[in-house]
Scaffold this active site. Structure first.
Site, PDB file in Angstrom:
ATOM      1  N   HIS A 263       0.862  -1.634   0.572  1.00  0.00           N
ATOM      2  CA  HIS A 263      -0.285  -0.039  -0.426  1.00  0.00           C
ATOM      3  C   HIS A 263       0.854   1.480   0.337  1.00  0.00           C
ATOM      4  O   HIS A 263       1.536   1.036  -0.949  1.00  0.00           O
ATOM      5  CB  HIS A 263      -0.776  -0.097   1.375  1.00  0.00           C
ATOM      6  CG  HIS A 263      -2.380   0.426   0.996  1.00  0.00           C
ATOM      7  ND1 HIS A 263      -2.506   1.554   0.195  1.00  0.00           N
ATOM      8  CD2 HIS A 263      -2.490   1.048   2.454  1.00  0.00           C
ATOM      9  CE1 HIS A 263      -3.486   2.465   0.682  1.00  0.00           C
ATOM     10  NE2 HIS A 263      -3.637   2.189   1.785  1.00  0.00           N
ATOM     11  N   HIS A 302      -2.684  -2.530  -9.433  1.00  0.00           N
ATOM     12  CA  HIS A 302      -3.567  -1.585  -8.742  1.00  0.00           C
ATOM     13  C   HIS A 302      -4.514  -2.670  -8.251  1.00  0.00           C
ATOM     14  O   HIS A 302      -5.362  -3.395  -9.430  1.00  0.00           O
ATOM     15  CB  HIS A 302      -4.158  -0.686  -8.784  1.00  0.00           C
ATOM     16  CG  HIS A 302      -4.666   0.142  -7.759  1.00  0.00           C
ATOM     17  ND1 HIS A 302      -5.918   0.099  -6.999  1.00  0.00           N
ATOM     18  CD2 HIS A 302      -3.875   1.327  -6.838  1.00  0.00           C
ATOM     19  CE1 HIS A 302      -6.187   0.895  -6.813  1.00  0.00           C
ATOM     20  NE2 HIS A 302      -4.930   1.936  -6.553  1.00  0.00           N
ATOM     21  N   ASP A 358       2.653   5.787  -6.490  1.00  0.00           N
ATOM     22  CA  ASP A 358       3.403   5.704  -5.833  1.00  0.00           C
ATOM     23  C   ASP A 358       4.848   5.211  -7.152  1.00  0.00           C
ATOM     24  O   ASP A 358       6.029   5.373  -6.192  1.00  0.00           O
ATOM     25  CB  ASP A 358       3.794   4.307  -5.160  1.00  0.00           C
ATOM     26  CG  ASP A 358       2.792   4.122  -3.819  1.00  0.00           C
ATOM     27  OD1 ASP A 358       2.802   5.975  -3.007  1.00  0.00           O
ATOM     28  OD2 ASP A 358       2.221   3.349  -3.151  1.00  0.00           O
TER      29      ASP A 358
HETATM   30  N1  ACO Z   1       4.359  -7.167 -10.104  1.00  0.00           N
HETATM   31  C1  ACO Z   1       4.384  -8.654 -10.903  1.00  0.00           C
HETATM   32  N2  ACO Z   1       3.730  -9.024 -10.639  1.00  0.00           N
HETATM   33  C2  ACO Z   1       2.140  -8.097  -9.975  1.00  0.00           C
HETATM   34  C3  ACO Z   1       2.102  -7.076  -9.867  1.00  0.00           C
HETATM   35  C4  ACO Z   1       3.481  -6.467  -9.486  1.00  0.00           C
HETATM   36  N3  ACO Z   1       3.694  -4.969  -8.723  1.00  0.00           N
HETATM   37  N4  ACO Z   1       1.387  -6.788  -9.387  1.00  0.00           N
HETATM   38  C5  ACO Z   1      -0.097  -7.931  -9.598  1.00  0.00           C
HETATM   39  N5  ACO Z   1       0.719  -8.584 -10.134  1.00  0.00           N
HETATM   40  C6  ACO Z   1       0.711  -9.948 -10.327  1.00  0.00           C
HETATM   41  C7  ACO Z   1       0.248 -10.789  -9.217  1.00  0.00           C
HETATM   42  O1  ACO Z   1       1.090 -11.860  -9.656  1.00  0.00           O
HETATM   43  C8  ACO Z   1      -1.272 -11.957 -10.314  1.00  0.00           C
HETATM   44  O2  ACO Z   1      -0.809 -12.355 -11.087  1.00  0.00           O
HETATM   45  P1  ACO Z   1      -0.915 -14.277 -11.474  1.00  0.00           P
HETATM   46  O3  ACO Z   1      -1.949 -13.859 -11.869  1.00  0.00           O
HETATM   47  O4  ACO Z   1       0.342 -14.811 -11.987  1.00  0.00           O
HETATM   48  O5  ACO Z   1      -0.899 -14.858 -10.297  1.00  0.00           O
HETATM   49  C9  ACO Z   1      -1.904 -10.999 -11.219  1.00  0.00           C
HETATM   50  O6  ACO Z   1      -0.618  -9.521 -11.352  1.00  0.00           O
HETATM   51  C10 ACO Z   1      -2.681 -10.066 -10.144  1.00  0.00           C
HETATM   52  O7  ACO Z   1      -2.438  -9.325  -9.170  1.00  0.00           O
HETATM   53  P2  ACO Z   1      -3.008  -9.787  -8.085  1.00  0.00           P
HETATM   54  O8  ACO Z   1      -1.993  -9.841  -7.217  1.00  0.00           O
HETATM   55  O9  ACO Z   1      -4.580 -10.287  -8.128  1.00  0.00           O
HETATM   56  O10 ACO Z   1      -2.927  -8.245  -7.175  1.00  0.00           O
HETATM   57  P3  ACO Z   1      -4.161  -7.077  -6.374  1.00  0.00           P
HETATM   58  O11 ACO Z   1      -5.230  -6.737  -6.517  1.00  0.00           O
HETATM   59  O12 ACO Z   1      -4.088  -8.521  -4.869  1.00  0.00           O
HETATM   60  O13 ACO Z   1      -2.820  -6.916  -5.336  1.00  0.00           O
HETATM   61  C11 ACO Z   1      -1.634  -5.240  -5.181  1.00  0.00           C
HETATM   62  C12 ACO Z   1      -2.271  -5.433  -5.230  1.00  0.00           C
HETATM   63  C13 ACO Z   1      -1.288  -5.221  -3.893  1.00  0.00           C
HETATM   64  C14 ACO Z   1      -1.047  -3.309  -5.493  1.00  0.00           C
HETATM   65  C15 ACO Z   1      -0.074  -5.379  -6.096  1.00  0.00           C
HETATM   66  O14 ACO Z   1      -0.343  -5.098  -7.262  1.00  0.00           O
HETATM   67  C16 ACO Z   1       0.959  -5.395  -5.554  1.00  0.00           C
HETATM   68  O15 ACO Z   1       1.511  -5.883  -5.016  1.00  0.00           O
HETATM   69  N6  ACO Z   1       1.568  -3.894  -6.330  1.00  0.00           N
HETATM   70  C17 ACO Z   1       3.858  -3.795  -5.985  1.00  0.00           C
HETATM   71  C18 ACO Z   1       2.935  -3.073  -5.011  1.00  0.00           C
HETATM   72  C19 ACO Z   1       2.211  -1.379  -5.057  1.00  0.00           C
HETATM   73  O16 ACO Z   1       3.265  -0.804  -6.069  1.00  0.00           O
HETATM   74  N7  ACO Z   1       1.556  -1.277  -4.047  1.00  0.00           N
HETATM   75  C20 ACO Z   1       1.159   0.387  -4.603  1.00  0.00           C
HETATM   76  C21 ACO Z   1      -1.231  -0.460  -4.694  1.00  0.00           C
HETATM   77  S1  ACO Z   1      -1.194   1.630  -5.115  1.00  0.00           S
HETATM   78  C22 ACO Z   1      -1.598   1.942  -3.677  1.00  0.00           C
HETATM   79  O17 ACO Z   1      -2.168   1.139  -2.603  1.00  0.00           O
HETATM   80  C23 ACO Z   1      -1.526   3.456  -3.163  1.00  0.00           C
END
Ligand code: ACO
Length: 422
Positions: A263, A302, A358
């Site tokens: 987050h 996201h 971010d």
């Molecule tokens: N890098 C690589 N792969 C990713 C990323 C990433 N940043 N984000 C999602 N994925 C992949 C997942 O592994 C998943 O792959 P799969 O289908 O092969 O298993 C697919 O994309 C779907 O992602 P989810 O995990 O279902 O996404 P979720 O909605 O649960 O998580 C989150 C969202 C936590 C923001 C995630 O994208 C992440 O960890 N991003 C990096 C951290 C980040 O930048 N956070 C800030 C978000 S904005 C905010 O809160 C202000």
């Protein structure tokens, strides 16, 4: 075609029809038809926890509106305090209202002397700024015991003003303590963001004047972070607030939820990731590791946006204005290449992963002179009006305590064996 869904319990043949209202269906008829059968949705991916009039986010279309106003227009036209007023009251202030609001906030920015002496001084020198903020916001609860009267709207408003006003003071004090320089008191003559910069960077008694481009960019970043619907930290704050805990404790819980790298901690994680990648020619190798599941591309992806985050677009433009003043952040080229490679790669395209708020914000903060440990604290300052708008809205609606059910998957009843037999 009826605007409703029907659910049938195939064990009994009983059925219920639930109208679709404002894009949602009420869980009441579900639970009456199926008592004891819980809807399994641990991360609330398909559960609406609130009826809210604060912020509208459409992740597919990629738009964000505070109280109906597009984020692009607010970013162009409004200061952070105007946006804070909008989030809290529902309408933008006119000139007189804005002046009154600025004065109220400026007058509430001071913190009690004991706070510096007894509370802040107690932390370790290397304490992370987010941990210090979480704890000190919670500590404010003990300075304002009257804040527990959460039923009185006028009392709630007083605490809202205090919290918005004091967050920069707490944040700057945490920074000053960590670097061992004397605290700088808030200056009511300065505007909100300039005052924060002064409390952060003013060298002793020497007068401080923030660069107007940097002041404006930071104010813009606060605007862009001010709210985002029922995100993880807002939900945490609402859950705590639903037990009728006081607002300092609810906001402290929200700050704690914000701190994680998934987050608001992602801005710090992005910077650390870029530093670790180290050079432009290592980007492809890093992307390979992400695709192999060994790494995560921080600042990408996201829960809601499956399109370019509109805030990231505005921040990227602001970054260039800041770098004209500070000189280009050496990590920028790497970030641009990461974005370019990711947006052209099937792994990211198929999963609809785009830069989020971010991805570029940390580069700006770093160029302005903020240490990496302060990045999430800056996010928290911006998000405070949003947290409070949701908290106030929830209490206005007289909501029930947040209490999800669970699907129990543990052992069935069993007898405790004597210790000698375990
Ligand atoms: N890098 C690589 N792969 C990713 C990323 C990433 N940043 N984000 C999602 N994925 C992949 C997942 O592994 C998943 O792959 P799969 O289908 O092969 O298993 C697919 O994309 C779907 O992602 P989810 O995990 O279902 O996404 P979720 O909605 O649960 O998580 C989150 C969202 C936590 C923001 C995630 O994208 C992440 O960890 N991003 C990096 C951290 C980040 O930048 N956070 C800030 C978000 S904005 C905010 O809160 C202000």
């Amino acid at each position: 075609m009826p605007e409703s869904v029907s659910i049938t319990d195939n064990r009994t043949g009983k059925s219920t029809e639930i109208p679709i209202t404002d894009g949602g269906v009420d869980s009441g008829p579900w639970s009456r038809l199926l008592p004891g059968i819980w809807f399994s949705d641990p991360s609330f991916g398909t559960t609406s926890g609130a009826d809210s009039a604060v912020t509208e986010v459409d992740g597919d279309k990629g738009y964000l509106r505070y109280r109906g106003y597009p984020i692009e227009q607010l970013a162009e036209e409004c200061s952070f305090l105007e946006v804070a007023y909008l989030l809290i009251t529902g309408e933008l202030p006119n000139g007189d209202q804005l002046e009154g609001w600025q004065t109220e906030i400026a007058e509430a920015a001071l913190i009690h002397e004991n706070f510096h002496k007894r509370i802040l001084e107690g932390f370790r020198d290397d304490a992370h700024a987010t941990g210090v903020l979480v704890s000190t916001v919670a500590a404010l609860s003990t300075f304002f015991p009257e804040s527990r009267d959460i039923q009185d709207p006028a009392n709630r408003r007083r605490q809202i003003v205090r919290l918005i006003a004091k967050m920069p003071t707490l944040a700057a004090s945490a920074y000053r303590r960590s670097v061992g320089t004397p605290y700088v008191l808030p200056d009511p003559e300065l505007d909100y963001t300039e005052n924060f910069l002064s409390m952060m960077f003013r060298p002793g008694e020497v007068a401080f004047e923030a660069d107007p481009v940097l002041r404006q960019a930071l104010d813009l970043l606060f605007v862009l972070h001010a709210d985002h619907g029922q995100n993880c930290s807002t939900t945490a704050g609402r859950v705590v607030g639903s037990s009728h805990a006081d607002p300092y404790l609810a906001v402290s819980a929200a700050c704690a939820a914000l701190s994680g790298p998934r987050h608001g901690g992602a801005n710090e994680a992005v910077l650390r990731m870029l530093e670790e990648i180290g050079s432009y020619d290592k980007v492809d190798e890093f992307i390979r590791a992400v695709k192999a599941g060994e790494r995560r591309l921080m600042g990408f992806g996201h829960r809601v946006y499956k399109n370019y985050d509109p805030r990231a677009r505005i921040i990227k433009e602001a970054a260039h204005r800041v770098f004209e003043v500070t000189g280009k952040n050496p990590l920028l080229d790497m970030a641009l290449k990461l974005e370019e490679v990711a947006l052209a790669d099937d792994y990211f395209v198929d999963r609809r992963l785009y830069p989020n708020v971010d991805f570029y914000s940390g580069l700006i903060y770093q160029s302005m002179g903020f240490p990496v440990e302060m990045f999430t604290v800056l996010f928290a300052i911006g998000r405070t009006p949003g947290w409070l708008a949701h908290w106030d809205e929830m209490l206005e609606q007289n909501s029930r305590i947040a209490r999800p059910r669970q699907i129990y998957i543990g052992p069935a009843e069993r007898d405790v064996p004597l210790i000698a037999h375990r």
